[in-house]
Enzyme design. Structure first.
Site, PDB file in Angstrom:
ATOM      1  N   SER A  23       0.916  -1.412   0.365  1.00 33.65           N
ATOM      2  CA  SER A  23       0.099  -0.215  -0.053  1.00 33.65           C
ATOM      3  C   SER A  23       0.623   1.200  -0.220  1.00 33.65           C
ATOM      4  CB  SER A  23      -1.172   0.177   0.906  1.00 33.65           C
ATOM      5  OG  SER A  23      -1.371   1.579   1.478  1.00 33.65           O
ATOM      6  N   TYR A  78      -0.189  -0.429  10.527  1.00 28.81           N
ATOM      7  CA  TYR A  78      -0.760  -0.495   9.295  1.00 28.81           C
ATOM      8  C   TYR A  78       0.549  -0.227   8.244  1.00 28.81           C
ATOM      9  CZ  TYR A  78      -3.492  -0.919   4.934  1.00 28.81           C
ATOM     10  OH  TYR A  78      -3.665  -1.409   3.141  1.00 28.81           O
TER      11      TYR A  78
END
Length: 326
Positions: free
Chosen positions: A167, A193
């Site tokens: 990501s 994350y």
């Protein structure tokens, strides 16, 4: 499957769709200008996949924690042209015993492994049975254990690929080797994350050791996609991201991608002959991404140097191997 969105707000927005890269697969060596429409990118991608060599029929096996829920996908894939059978198999990447069971049951060579499972922005720190922070466990350590367990099957394919879905959020944090599971530092859902997504890129870099076995590995950012990956993000944060209005309706921003468009770079790395022999790279919008300075939140897209550091990749490989007991 095929689910991802960029994490923390505003530092990785405004993705631009592009065409399939040229043979060098480097910045500037592209098949279409960087402002080409997404439809053209997908068309070129399909053409590239159509040229992909198929040596023999082999099974295609989507992985899911709940195989019955994957049955519609199995039927859809099975109906598409192509050799081999399609079946769903159970796996929970946050559970080492589940990963080990999947590895034991796999039969035959494996051409492509797409590490696509993930969880994002858990509001509270959650720990697995192994004592791992859940985002790192699901997004990285489980995939690492799976790839290591299937290494022999990948090698047996003769020319195999590992595709790691990361990501743009990776730019928000390097891997914290001193406290990766937030045992001592305050837990932050976005930092957790981001760290897990950095680890995913480092997995692809560290896998360069498998090149002699005919295995390549690359990571990618699929871009902004509105899916249930955001299920742990509260409404206030969604509004701050510009992704939800005051009435709770999702706002599809111009830079959002459909799931099909978001999966395009994964398919490119899994199937296109244009990336034969390419390993340890990070892609977005069907291109190898440019390197941007750590902490540069003004740049849209790009890969952070901390995610491509070969020394960090080797250190993480050793840490992960010891953690998963391999």
């Amino acid at each position: 499957m095929g689910r991802r969105a960029v994490g923390k707000p505003r530092d990785t927005v405004r993705r631009r769709a592009v065409g399939v890269p040229g043979n060098a697969v480097r910045r500037g060596a592209v098949g279409e200008p960087r402002d080409a429409p997404r439809g053209r990118a997908v068309r070129h991608l399909r053409e590239a996949v159509g040229r992909c060599r198929v040596r023999e029929p082999r099974a295609r096996e989507p992985r899911a924690r709940n195989p019955p829920a994957a049955e519609p996908l199995v039927r859809e894939v099975a109906a598409a042209p192509g050799p081999g059978s399609v079946r769903a198999a159970a796996i929970d990447l946050a559970d080492l015993s589940s990963v080990a069971a999947f590895v034991r049951e796999w039969q035959g060579p494996l051409d492509v492994l797409v590490a696509n499972a993930g969880v994002m922005a858990l509001p509270e720190r959650r720990i697995t049975a192994e004592g791992w922070e859940l985002q790192l466990a699901t997004n990285h350590l489980g995939h690492f254990a799976l790839a290591l367990g299937l290494h022999g099957r990948l090698r047996a394919a003769g020319s195999a690929r590992v595709v790691v879905v990361s990501s743009g959020a990776h730019r928000g944090a390097a891997f914290d080797f001193d406290d990766p599971h937030f045992a001592r530092r305050p837990y932050d859902r976005w930092a957790a994350y981001a760290q897990s997504k950095t680890a995913d890129v480092l997995l692809a870099v560290g896998a360069r050791r498998w090149l002699a076995d005919g295995i390549t590995a690359n990571a990618l950012n699929p871009g902004w996609i509105s899916t249930n990956l955001q299920r742990h993000v509260d409404d206030a944060t969604m509004r701050a991201l510009g992704a939800m209005d005051d009435d709770g309706n999702i706002i599809e921003q111009p830079y959002y991608k459909t799931p099909l468009q978001g999966a395009a770079t994964s398919v490119l790395l899994a199937a296109s002959p244009l990336v034969d022999g390419v390993t340890g790279r990070y892609f977005e919008d069907n291109q190898e991404a440019r390197t941007v300075a750590d902490g540069d939140g003004e740049q849209a897209g790009g890969v952070a140097p901390h995610a491509l550091d070969p020394h960090a990749a080797d250190r993480l490989w050793e840490y992960a191997a010891g953690t998963v007991g391999r």
